[in-house]
Design a protein around this motif. Structure first.
Motif, PDB file in Angstrom:
ATOM      1  N   THR A   1     -22.362   1.019  16.684  1.00  0.00           N
ATOM      2  CA  THR A   1     -21.193   1.065  17.380  1.00  0.00           C
ATOM      3  C   THR A   1     -19.920   1.073  16.464  1.00  0.00           C
ATOM      4  OG1 THR A   1     -21.237  -1.283  17.438  1.00  0.00           O
ATOM      5  CG2 THR A   1     -22.177  -0.085  19.373  1.00  0.00           C
ATOM      6  N   ILE A   2     -20.156   0.580  15.144  1.00  0.00           N
ATOM      7  CA  ILE A   2     -19.153   0.317  14.170  1.00  0.00           C
ATOM      8  C   ILE A   2     -19.218   0.992  12.914  1.00  0.00           C
ATOM      9  CG2 ILE A   2     -17.629  -1.422  12.804  1.00  0.00           C
ATOM     10  CD1 ILE A   2     -17.344  -1.714  15.882  1.00  0.00           C
ATOM     11  N   ASP A   3     -18.034   1.666  12.600  1.00  0.00           N
ATOM     12  CA  ASP A   3     -17.984   2.354  11.078  1.00  0.00           C
ATOM     13  C   ASP A   3     -16.858   1.675  10.133  1.00  0.00           C
ATOM     14  OD1 ASP A   3     -20.156   4.234  10.800  1.00  0.00           O
ATOM     15  OD2 ASP A   3     -19.054   5.813  11.664  1.00  0.00           O
ATOM     16  N   ALA A   4     -17.169   1.978   9.020  1.00  0.00           N
ATOM     17  CA  ALA A   4     -16.128   1.365   7.883  1.00  0.00           C
ATOM     18  C   ALA A   4     -15.485   2.499   7.348  1.00  0.00           C
ATOM     19  CB  ALA A   4     -16.877   0.580   6.687  1.00  0.00           C
ATOM     20  N   VAL A   5     -14.053   2.376   7.187  1.00  0.00           N
ATOM     21  CA  VAL A   5     -13.557   3.427   6.318  1.00  0.00           C
ATOM     22  C   VAL A   5     -13.048   2.870   4.994  1.00  0.00           C
ATOM     23  CG1 VAL A   5     -11.279   4.737   5.998  1.00  0.00           C
ATOM     24  CG2 VAL A   5     -12.174   4.166   8.271  1.00  0.00           C
ATOM     25  N   ASP A   6     -14.104   3.359   4.025  1.00  0.00           N
ATOM     26  CA  ASP A   6     -14.081   2.548   2.436  1.00  0.00           C
ATOM     27  C   ASP A   6     -12.967   2.948   1.634  1.00  0.00           C
ATOM     28  OD1 ASP A   6     -15.422   1.153   0.807  1.00  0.00           O
ATOM     29  OD2 ASP A   6     -16.585   2.623  -0.018  1.00  0.00           O
ATOM     30  N   VAL A   7     -11.691   2.417   2.156  1.00  0.00           N
ATOM     31  CA  VAL A   7     -10.581   2.430   1.599  1.00  0.00           C
ATOM     32  C   VAL A   7      -9.780   1.193   1.672  1.00  0.00           C
ATOM     33  CG1 VAL A   7      -8.206   3.609   1.478  1.00  0.00           C
ATOM     34  CG2 VAL A   7     -10.373   4.863   1.853  1.00  0.00           C
ATOM     35  N   ALA A   8      -9.478   0.625   0.478  1.00  0.00           N
ATOM     36  CA  ALA A   8      -8.692  -0.860   0.559  1.00  0.00           C
ATOM     37  C   ALA A   8      -7.363  -0.537   1.301  1.00  0.00           C
ATOM     38  CB  ALA A   8      -8.390  -1.454  -0.841  1.00  0.00           C
ATOM     39  N   VAL A   9      -6.863  -1.633   2.240  1.00  0.00           N
ATOM     40  CA  VAL A   9      -5.512  -1.531   2.861  1.00  0.00           C
ATOM     41  C   VAL A   9      -4.786  -3.046   2.116  1.00  0.00           C
ATOM     42  CG1 VAL A   9      -4.315  -2.360   4.807  1.00  0.00           C
ATOM     43  CG2 VAL A   9      -6.255  -0.538   5.011  1.00  0.00           C
ATOM     44  N   GLY A  10      -3.825  -2.493   1.443  1.00  0.00           N
ATOM     45  CA  GLY A  10      -3.135  -3.539   0.576  1.00  0.00           C
ATOM     46  C   GLY A  10      -3.750  -4.088  -0.542  1.00  0.00           C
ATOM     47  N   PRO A  11      -3.374  -4.873  -1.562  1.00  0.00           N
ATOM     48  CA  PRO A  11      -4.055  -5.457  -2.613  1.00  0.00           C
ATOM     49  C   PRO A  11      -5.325  -6.102  -2.330  1.00  0.00           C
ATOM     50  CG  PRO A  11      -2.430  -6.956  -2.024  1.00  0.00           C
ATOM     51  CD  PRO A  11      -2.193  -5.734  -0.920  1.00  0.00           C
ATOM     52  N   VAL A  12      -6.170  -5.971  -3.445  1.00  0.00           N
ATOM     53  CA  VAL A  12      -7.508  -6.752  -3.170  1.00  0.00           C
ATOM     54  C   VAL A  12      -7.256  -8.077  -3.505  1.00  0.00           C
ATOM     55  CG1 VAL A  12      -9.851  -6.918  -4.453  1.00  0.00           C
ATOM     56  CG2 VAL A  12      -8.930  -4.589  -3.937  1.00  0.00           C
ATOM     57  N   SER A  13      -7.810  -9.155  -2.664  1.00  0.00           N
ATOM     58  CA  SER A  13      -7.556 -10.372  -2.825  1.00  0.00           C
ATOM     59  C   SER A  13      -9.020 -11.015  -3.222  1.00  0.00           C
ATOM     60  CB  SER A  13      -7.226 -11.079  -1.542  1.00  0.00           C
ATOM     61  OG  SER A  13      -8.202 -10.686  -0.464  1.00  0.00           O
TER      62      SER A  13
END
Length: 268
Positions: free
Chosen positions: A212-224
């Motif tokens: 049911t779920i997929d990931a878009v492998d792109v960071a949103v904002g800075p890596v924490s």
């Protein structure tokens, strides 16, 4: 004169009781303060934040951070209690002393450093986009324009979106949930177009819902980075916990706990 003796005895009894009660109350408050004593460590967490901290099928709190906290407390010779809190009020819970530690996939930010004392970072964390399986029109942050986006209240993702003009002006709506699990359920049911949240949490949810779920492998904002938070002035407990964490890293214990939950050592 007999009544004077009785009055004096009565007053002495009241004063003694007040003294004992006062001492007892102070001791109870101190026992969980985490200020260098050997009292109980009360860990505040969001108990619906898998795999960091959540309730299993037996209603027991478990998770990666829970295992870390249990082992650290054991090495410190102190009892540990896990207390579910309203995550949006976490700083108030810590400042008031109702909890001694926030240990639950908490991102270290400059804003949070103003009010909390942190351990060294022990894990990296990205904010990424999650979509319903098969959706192809959302590929990066900018493709969220005109969409309804879900996230958890008081999360790093919410903090980033609240201060970013794109999410204020171009995104149709940012829906905020008490926890990421509820946000993902709404994603599956089509109530939001995407969820922006912690990669670690999202990928764990994905592993349980692969169809049911997929990931878009792109960071949103800075890596924490994840860290453990303590009251601003509680350097004693912070130093004690950091010391045993360093020992757990050196002897491979943290790596073993990471392998249990993630299949490999993804800690720093």
């Amino acid at each position: 004169m007999k009544w004077k003796k009785l009055l004096a005895l009565g007053m002495a009894a009241v004063m003694t009781a007040a003294f004992v009660t006062g001492c007892g109350g102070q001791k109870a408050a101190d026992s969980g303060s985490g200020s260098g004593d050997k009292g109980k460590i009360i860990v505040g967490l969001d108990d619906n934040f898998p795999p960091m901290g959540f309730k299993d099928e037996n209603n027991e709190i478990t998770g990666f951070d829970v295992d870390l906290a249990k082992e650290a407390s054991k090495r410190l010779g102190r009892e540990v209690e896990f207390k579910a809190i309203d995550w949006s009020s976490k700083e108030a819970e810590l400042k008031s002393g109702r909890v001694n530690v926030l240990w639950n996939g908490l991102d270290i930010t400059e804003k949070r450093k103003e009010n909390m004392l942190f351990s060294d970072p022990y894990m990296d964390n990205r904010q990424i986009i999650f979509v319903k399986k098969g959706r192809t029109d959302i590929t990066d942050e900018k493709s969220l324009a005109g969409k309804v986006v879900g996230t958890q209240s008081a999360s790093t993702a919410e903090e980033y979106m609240d201060k970013t003009e794109f999410f204020k002006k171009d995104v149709k709506e940012v829906k905020k949930y008490s926890d990421f699990v509820t946000a993902f359920m709404d994603l599956e049911n089509g109530r939001v177009d995407a969820v922006v949240g912690d990669e670690i949490v999202g990928r764990y949810y994905m592993s349980k819902h692969p169809d049911t779920i997929d990931a878009v492998d792109v960071a949103v904002g800075p890596v924490s980075e994840f860290g453990i938070a303590f009251a601003k002035d509680n350097t004693a407990l912070r130093d004690d916990v950091q010391k045993v964490l360093n020992e757990m890293k050196a002897d491979g214990t943290i790596a073993k706990i990471s392998e249990k939950w993630f299949g490999k050592d993804i800690t720093k």
